[in-house]
Enzyme design. Sequence first.
Site, PDB file in Angstrom:
ATOM      1  N   ASP B  92     -13.519  77.911  -3.890  1.00  0.00           N
ATOM      2  CA  ASP B  92     -13.302  76.680  -3.133  1.00  0.00           C
ATOM      3  C   ASP B  92     -13.843  76.789  -1.708  1.00  0.00           C
ATOM      4  O   ASP B  92     -13.776  77.856  -1.095  1.00  0.00           O
ATOM      5  CB  ASP B  92     -11.778  76.413  -3.108  1.00  0.00           C
ATOM      6  CG  ASP B  92     -11.445  74.958  -2.872  1.00  0.00           C
ATOM      7  OD1 ASP B  92     -10.241  74.645  -2.748  1.00  0.00           O
ATOM      8  OD2 ASP B  92     -12.375  74.125  -2.798  1.00  0.00           O
ATOM      9  N   HIS B 109     -23.351  75.067  -1.714  1.00  0.00           N
ATOM     10  CA  HIS B 109     -23.296  75.502  -3.127  1.00  0.00           C
ATOM     11  C   HIS B 109     -24.278  76.638  -3.390  1.00  0.00           C
ATOM     12  O   HIS B 109     -23.983  77.558  -4.159  1.00  0.00           O
ATOM     13  CB  HIS B 109     -23.571  74.322  -4.053  1.00  0.00           C
ATOM     14  CG  HIS B 109     -22.516  73.257  -3.964  1.00  0.00           C
ATOM     15  ND1 HIS B 109     -21.168  73.539  -4.037  1.00  0.00           N
ATOM     16  CD2 HIS B 109     -22.601  71.925  -3.768  1.00  0.00           C
ATOM     17  CE1 HIS B 109     -20.486  72.424  -3.892  1.00  0.00           C
ATOM     18  NE2 HIS B 109     -21.317  71.428  -3.730  1.00  0.00           N
ATOM     19  N   LEU B 203     -18.949  93.508 -19.081  1.00  0.00           N
ATOM     20  CA  LEU B 203     -18.190  92.535 -18.291  1.00  0.00           C
ATOM     21  C   LEU B 203     -18.317  91.162 -18.951  1.00  0.00           C
ATOM     22  O   LEU B 203     -19.424  90.715 -19.254  1.00  0.00           O
ATOM     23  CB  LEU B 203     -18.755  92.478 -16.854  1.00  0.00           C
ATOM     24  CG  LEU B 203     -18.218  91.392 -15.917  1.00  0.00           C
ATOM     25  CD1 LEU B 203     -16.744  91.623 -15.602  1.00  0.00           C
ATOM     26  CD2 LEU B 203     -19.016  91.365 -14.605  1.00  0.00           C
TER      27      LEU B 203
END
Lengths: 287, 316
Positions: B92, B109, B203
């Site tokens: 966020d 972004h 992962l």
Amino acid sequence: MEKLEGKPVTNVIKSVQCFLRRCLFLVLSFGPIPKHIAFIMDGNRRYAKRRNMKEGSGHSVGYAALITMLQYCYEMGVKYVTVYAFSIDNFKRKPEEVQSLMNLMMVKIDELLDKKSIVHEFGLKINFWGNLDLLTEPVRLAAEKAMASTINNSGPVLSICVAYTSTNEIIRAINKTCARNKERIPQACINCDGDLLADSINSSISIVDLEENLDTANCPDPDIVIRTSGEARLSNFLLWQTTLSHLQNPSPLWPEFSLRNLIWSILEYQKVYSYLEAGRRRAKKDN
Amino acid sequence: MLSTVHTAFPLNHQKPYSAHLCSLSSRGIIANTSLLLTPTRPRSSPSLCAALPTDASSAAAATVREESEEGAALPSLLRQGPLPKHVAIIMDGSSRWARARGMPSSFGHEAGHRALKKIVELSGRWGVRALTVYAFSSENWTRPEAEVDFLMMLFESVLKGSLGDFMKDEISVSIIGDITELPQSLQKLAKEVVDMTKKNTKLDVLVAISYSGRRELKRACQNIAQKVKHGLLAPEDITESHIEQELETNHIEFPHPDLLIRTSGELRVSNFLLWQLAYTELFFTKTYWPDFGEEDYVEALHSFQSRQRRFGQRLN
């Protein structure tokens, strides 16, 4: 004689305190007051241990702290207070602790229904949320009695989560939804041999269906979740309902959580209120 | 995840920047990607060695090699206890970060993507086994169209450009959320990337795009209701593990996050991994996502290590 003389003084002090508190709440009410606060009352045992109190006495102190906190919340104008009293996970604790908690619950539920209790002062409606079948019979009966005797009260609501986890609540909601969907099958869908036509069962579930069958139906989502003792996790409490709530984890243990801490919580909520409400509106549109 | 978007300038002031992006993408998404994906590997680069005299260069290379070996090892602060197996992150604050710099949200972004790349790298190095990131919530579709379009483009270019890294670092990528709401090209690309990386085991990275926790749970409940309808399951036999199997996180080894990190100071879960977060430790930081780096990650992981997880029971 001493007691009779002391009593008026105590009453005066209490009245002054109450008056000052109400002035404070009036100032607070210039900002938005949360409709619903949920408490995870964590830290009773640590409180008792730090003060070298008898084992198990922390929960009694915790109950007294709860009554005080409820007083403050309802005076402030909070309409719904929910507390996490006993999780299904807590059944895994030592049998002696579980038993003593069950006994305490029974005693305190009876106290709540007493004429001089906070329930009568505010006309509270009491809910017990959870899988009540997991409770011992006397506790379950006491809980059901408390709910029945306050069902018509129109005052603020106190919801006590016992034998509760959110994941269990959701399972029970699905169960209820499936059962109700089955009941809605019209007669025409049963063929002449009396067999149910499989396609007739409406198995679609909407978010509204789920919410209607949760324990928390008819109760708005919490605006704030306060977990005391500084722990920062939800511990399977109201997962569905708190996804947009303001989460707070003040450091004081539950019996230490004071009026000052509550006011600070409200102020923190008021700071971000417009952002929280915007989030709720977006979520409503999305659903 | 996008925070509330209030771009610093009205849309027409963003034209120069978006025109720049358009010119880049007109040369092909791959070329665009090379600009967006800033390499962050702390290894010796040929350009560094080439600039120095021969005697010093081998010493410098050795230092860089030593530092990169140290960098690969776990920071000493984190060696005291176990790391979380599964970390979830609500990324966020990118828009606010950009606005504070007088830049459009797209700038935030892109910076956010660079931060994510770093965290994925660190997670793989330090032995975190699963990482779930909230990239785009179902509510974010109400954002300005230009921003949403930019993000879809960014997701596409990142997926395309990072496939090589995913294979090299043995990362498996999954997308959780309503993939049918995404542009067709992104849907196709996402399925390809998921297919190609599914055998990787070091992962698991789950990217939540067009995701809502309540919707995910509702769909799980609907699937179970279907089973009840067809007589495969009696209502009274429904258990929590039936729900678990229907959730989008069911395919990974560690489906429940041990730690949730939310950046930018917001103290909410915001409809993320509703069921899976039942016992997750929550960590909130005021740092905006593009600024969230190794130090912040170490702080979050260290905070996790200092917690006492009781799961409702007593420890002693």
